[in-house]
Every structure is written in C-alpha cells, then in structure tokens.
Enzyme design. Structure first.
Site: not given
Length: 512
Positions: A36, A297, A433
């Site tokens: 741990d 955009d 594109m």
C-alpha cells in the site's frame, strides 16, 4: 469496499495522504501492509517535483500481527519527530488497520505524551468503509484547519483583524489534482488584476503554522467541489467568512465568478464599473473562446454528439461549456462522484440528453458504445475506451496519466483556461477534409490501409444473417471485426458477406 482493477476514486487513505503531502513540513505515517506504500512513487512520478515530504509506512507484517501494532506505530512517530522535526504528524489509518480493529487514537495519545515530542500529532478522522479518496481529502483538510484554529483559540489568541486590502483564501489546490498548479497560477493572476490580495493557498505549498491567518481574508474561493467545501463551510459558520464555489471555467462562469467577488467586496469598494470593463476586455482580447464560438470552425461542430464524464466539477462545467458556449450536443453527461449526484443533476439540467451517475467504468464504456459519439471528454479510462472504439477523447478530469501533467502552462480556469478548453475541444474531433479523406482511404497512419475501389461492382454487401451475427459482437470490437471481414472478402473476391464468410475470415486471421 470492493475488489476492482480500476477505480475512478481511490481508497480513503490516498485522499488523506494527498492533503498531508501538499502541506509543507507535514509528515504522514500510514499504518498499512507492504504494497500500500505506492503513494510516494506515484506522486514523484506524476508531479515531477524535486522536493516533497514523503509518506512513511508503518508496515503491518506477521511480527506486528503477533504482538500488536502499538509499539511499532509509537516508535515510528517518535523517530520521525526526531529526524524530520515536522510541524504536524498525521497518522493515516487504512482498511487493514480498520479490519485489525487497531486503536490508533490511543497510539496517537501515547505518542503525544512521550518525552521530547515537538510535533503536533493527529489521527485522520475518516471512515474507510464509507468514503472514497475525494471525500476523505475534503474531510482531512477540514480536520487540520479546525485543529489549528481551535488550538489558536485555546491559547487565548485572537485570529486577527481582516486585511486592509481585499484578500482571499484559495482552498482546495492540492497534489495530483487535474491541472491544479496551472489553475492556481491563473486564479492568482485574475485576482491580482482585480486588486485582491492572496491571503493563503491551502493545502498545496501551505504551512499549518499559517492556518491561524485564514480568518483574516475577506472571503474564500473553492474552485473544485471535491476538496475544500467542508473547510469553507466551517469558516463561514465560525468566522462569518463568505465563500465562492462558482468554478471560473468557461467564459460565462468566469464572468459570474468575477461578479460574485465584486458583490462580496462591494460594500467597501465599488468595483462595478471596473469589473464590467475588465470582463469585457478579457472576453474580447485575452480569451479567444467567444470569437471561436462564432467562427466557421466551431459552427462545424454544431449538433455533433459527445459524451462527458469525470469528477462532478469538471464534468458539469464541461457540459455547460459545450452546450451553451459552443452549441455541441451532449448526449450523456456523467460523474463518478455519487455523493454529489444531486448537485450534478441540477447543474447539467437542460444541457444534456441523459445523466449518468456511476463509478463503474464498464457501464460508462457500454453507454459510449451505444451512443457512438463523435468525441468523448472524460478521464484516462474514457480515453482507453475511445481508443478501442476509434472515438477521439479529450481528457478533462482526474484520474489521469502522466501525459496530463504538462510541463507547459495549461490552465482550465480563468480566461486563459477558455483558450485551452477551446483548443482541446476542437482538436478532439475529426472534421471536414479529414473526415472526407478517412472515408476515401479507410484511415491514415496505419500499416495496412484498406482502400475502396471506385467501381461499384466490387463493393461488398452484407447478408441479413451476416449482419445479425455481426450485431451479436460487443460494440468495442465490432468495428474491427467488420473491417477485417470486409478485407478478407475483397481478397477472395466475395461480393456478399455471409456468416460462413465471417467464420472463414476469423480462421484466416487466427492462422496469421
């Protein structure tokens, strides 16, 4: 408590250790078995810090089980006090110590009365069966603050008058937080622009000896709900200190955050005209997000479906930014902070189609596979899900990997944060594109590119039985199976893909 190979929020002791390690000259001792003790490695790797106080593990082994833990724990506390001379030693229980029913408070009391102990000693008061990492961190910070302010009052010393200049405490910046260091720098810049002094920042980089100065600030800022809220509520109740929980993430909420500050200090300094002018200038000339949201955009993103998942603060803020500032459709917004489910639902109401509250990553993955969004905004796990489904993912919340601890300046809060978020959102989509080229060439940057013939005569089609069999395949691998089967069909000049063709393609792939 449950067995899992992935957890969004870790066990309670990790949250306690994160708070202790954030303070300067505070030493945490964890009573746990070997295994741990990975916290030191995790912190040093992710934060890339040269100087921090490591955690000491008081190992629970067979010898301790045979004779009890008290002697060893007290010895470790005494040793660390002599070696490190910390201001505070925080004993951190774990699930193991709870199972063994160790009386750690008795260990702390015995250590405190030992000769020569100069450090304060506290036992972290968290229930490891009821709370997770974030809840424990919130509780531990409040416990430490309460301890030192009450200590100041017991010594009959006043906490001091308010600062002459408007000032604020920033509560909740701590180690291993998602972009916390960058967000802190941006908050300091924003407050400096408004003429507001930073009183204390806790716990990251703070000193417990300075906690007595917290009440001197005019107000408190809690940028993340996950840690700091309990401390702010305590300070409001006992010292009448107002606090702001609006996270300045996105153009709209950053403006709301500044207006809340102006409202708090309005009685002593009228900043209305200055604040409105500042918001206008920052929105138009520093933040490019408002301009970007009107650009072609961003308009190309309108209506695209996304899934948002993370901690309550970041997931809620990201959902609102995508929906109301960018016009992107949030098909599902979710959080793993089940303890804050009501607040989260209230925040995202009207901004998403569906709300998901779960800490099971498989459920999140299934939802993403069903929705098939254009992009995901989530944690490191959602990024892995996105890779399997071939869906891009922007990471907006912890838990995260080392790549989400950037060396450069990348805040998510404030006006500079709006630019970082806009970049993240836009770069997380396949657009224009790129989509067109992907549809023509079947992908890019791959070792084997499956091209489609321009002649429609050679196109493969699926029989109804073949499609039925394909739909039985789990969503996260269905696309890969479909591509491999179609590739096999083209190689064999098969025009109709049946169940038999699918099995043949599978056997051919296995033989490679």
């Amino acid at each position: 408590m449950k067995l899992a190979y992935w957890m969004y929020a870790g066990p309670a002791h990790i949250g306690t250790l994160r708070v202790a390690s954030s303070f300067k000259n505070v030493h945490a001792i964890m009573h746990a078995p070997l295994g741990d003790d990975y916290f030191n490695v995790m912190r040093s790797m992710l934060e890339r810090e040269r100087d921090f106080t490591p955690v000491t593990t008081s190992i629970v082994d067979r010898h301790v089980l045979a004779r009890g833990s008290q002697e060893k724990v007290v010895e470790n506390i005494t040793r660390k006090d002599k070696e490190e001379r910390p201001d505070l030693i925080l004993l951190t229980p774990t699930c193991t110590s709870s199972i063994l029913q160790e009386d750690l408070q008795n260990f702390v009391d015995r250590s405190a009365i030992s000769a020569g102990i100069g450090s304060d000693i506290i036992l972290a008061d968290v229930n490891h069966y009821r709370v997770n990492e974030l809840q424990a961190a919130d509780r531990t910070l409040e416990q430490i603050v309460r301890f030192y302010l009450e200590k100041q009052e017991r010594n009959s010393k006043k906490t001091g008058q308010k600062t002459e200049q408007p000032s604020a405490n920033i509560i909740g910046i701590f180690t291993l937080g998602f972009h916390n260091q960058h967000d802190c720098r941006e908050l300091k810049r924003l407050l400096n622009d408004l003429g507001i002094k930073i009183n204390e920042i806790i716990p990251e980089g703070g000193s417990v000896t300075n906690l007595k100065n917290l009440p001197k600030a005019w107000f408190n800022i809690v940028p993340y709900r996950e840690i700091g809220l309990m401390t702010a509520i305590y300070l409001e109740k006992h010292y009448q200190m107002p606090y702001i929980t609006t996270t300045p993430m996105g153009v709209i909420d950053t403006s709301a955050f500044i207006l809340e500050i102006a409202k708090i200090i309005k009685n002593k300094q009228n900043l209305d005209s200055f604040v409105l002018k500042y918001i206008d200038q920052q929105t138009r000339f520093v933040s490019q997000a408002a301009w970007f949201s009107r650009s072609i955009d961003c308009q190309n993103l309108t209506g695209k479906k996304v899934v948002v998942f993370g901690d309550a603060t970041h997931a809620a803020q990201m959902t609102k930014i995508l929906s109301r500032e960018m016009g992107i459709r949030v098909a599902c917004a979710g959080t793993y902070c089940k303890h804050d489910a009501d607040w989260f639902r209230e925040q995202v109401l009207g901004y998403c189609d569906k709300v998901l509250i779960t800490d099971d990553h498989t459920i999140v993955g299934d939802i993403i596979a069903q929705i098939e969004p254009a992009a995901i905004f989530g944690t490191q796990m959602e990024r892995h899900v996105g890779k399997r489904l071939d869906i891009p993912c922007g990471v907006i919340s912890a838990p995260v990997h080392i790549q989400n601890f950037p060396l450069g300046y990348r805040p998510f809060l404030g006006y500079e944060g709006t630019n970082q978020i806009a970049d993240l959102v836009y770069n997380s989509f396949s657009l224009g594109m790129e989509d067109h080229l992907l549809s023509i060439f079947g992908g890019h940057d791959t070792k084997e590119v499956i091209t489609k013939s321009l002649s429609t005569d050679s196109e493969c089609s699926w029989s109804s039985e073949g499609l039925a069999e394909l739909n039985k395949i789990p969503g996260f691998v269905r696309g890969k199976v479909k591509r491999n089967t179609e590739k096999y069909a083209r190689q064999k000049d098969i025009s109709i893909i049946t169940v038999e063709v699918m099995f043949a393609a599978k056997e051919a792939a296995s033989a490679l």
